[in-house]
Design an enzyme around this catalytic site. Sequence first.
Site, PDB file in Angstrom:
ATOM      1  CD  GLU A 196      -2.827  -1.017   2.493  1.00 55.88           C
ATOM      2  OE1 GLU A 196      -3.819  -1.757   2.544  1.00 55.88           O
ATOM      3  OE2 GLU A 196      -2.464  -0.285   3.451  1.00 55.88           O
ATOM      4  CG  MET A 197       4.854   3.292   2.133  1.00 57.42           C
ATOM      5  SD  MET A 197       6.260   2.875   3.200  1.00 57.42           S
ATOM      6  CE  MET A 197       5.473   2.840   4.800  1.00 57.42           C
TER       7      MET A 197
END
Length: 274
Positions: A196-197
């Site tokens: 996600e990051m």
Amino acid sequence: MDIIQKLSFEIDGVLGYISDYNGNSETKAFEDNIKRSLNTGNGEEVLFILEQIHDWYERNYDDIMGNDFVMSKEKEAHYNNKEKIANYIEDLRKMKKEAPLNFKQSENSKPGSKPLKQKIFISHSSDDKEVCKAFVDFLERLGIEEDQILYSSSSRHGIPAEMDIFNFLRGEIDGGITVYYMLSDNYYSSPYCLNEMGAAWVKQNDSKTFILPNLTGGIRGVIDDGNKGYALNDSYDLIQLKNNLCKEFNLKVTEGKFDDIKQNLLNEARNVHQ
């Protein structure tokens, strides 16, 4: 929401799948041209470029489906993407029969219309869901609305029923959702969180960094380690956060009410085992 507004929200996701598969000069031109046309509200140009994108899919679709290096979920996403583009083309062609495709004044720009809502994605580890739930409650009690918060550990704020989680989150990130990184040792040990990051960093989404009490290794990864972030167990940091959110979302909260809101989050954060 009119069709141009809807397409403006979805276009990054639509083009993202194409660019991931074949990021050449042709697909880059699609992105540059359609975003310019969307910004100017030129519906005729939007329709023409969508037809070009659909032609690209017609030429490449069989290769995508037969490519062993393209995962089944990605193939499904390309199928849905191609259908979405075809639906937009059909809708615009129907509208063109009735009137010129000029969208310079969309519904959202008309006097008295409501602005589109900014959305927040709480990127977190499920092992930290209790303190993150308290943080979401903090945001809502400040006045941020439920439908402005995407928090997958809550049924109220999570992924809609029957939606593919991967595709839904990717669409939200592609659409420019603001990401709140809830950093902890649990977060950094989760491949899913790190994905996600990375996805949000590649898309250059706006973001804020939050430090949970059980973060022992400091800020790492693609997030700038010069960014101090907000510590959830620090009263002064929460005051700063409240002031910034009130400006950003045009919120008003009395000092007495905020003291109660702040204390609830501090209590939960300080209960987290380091």
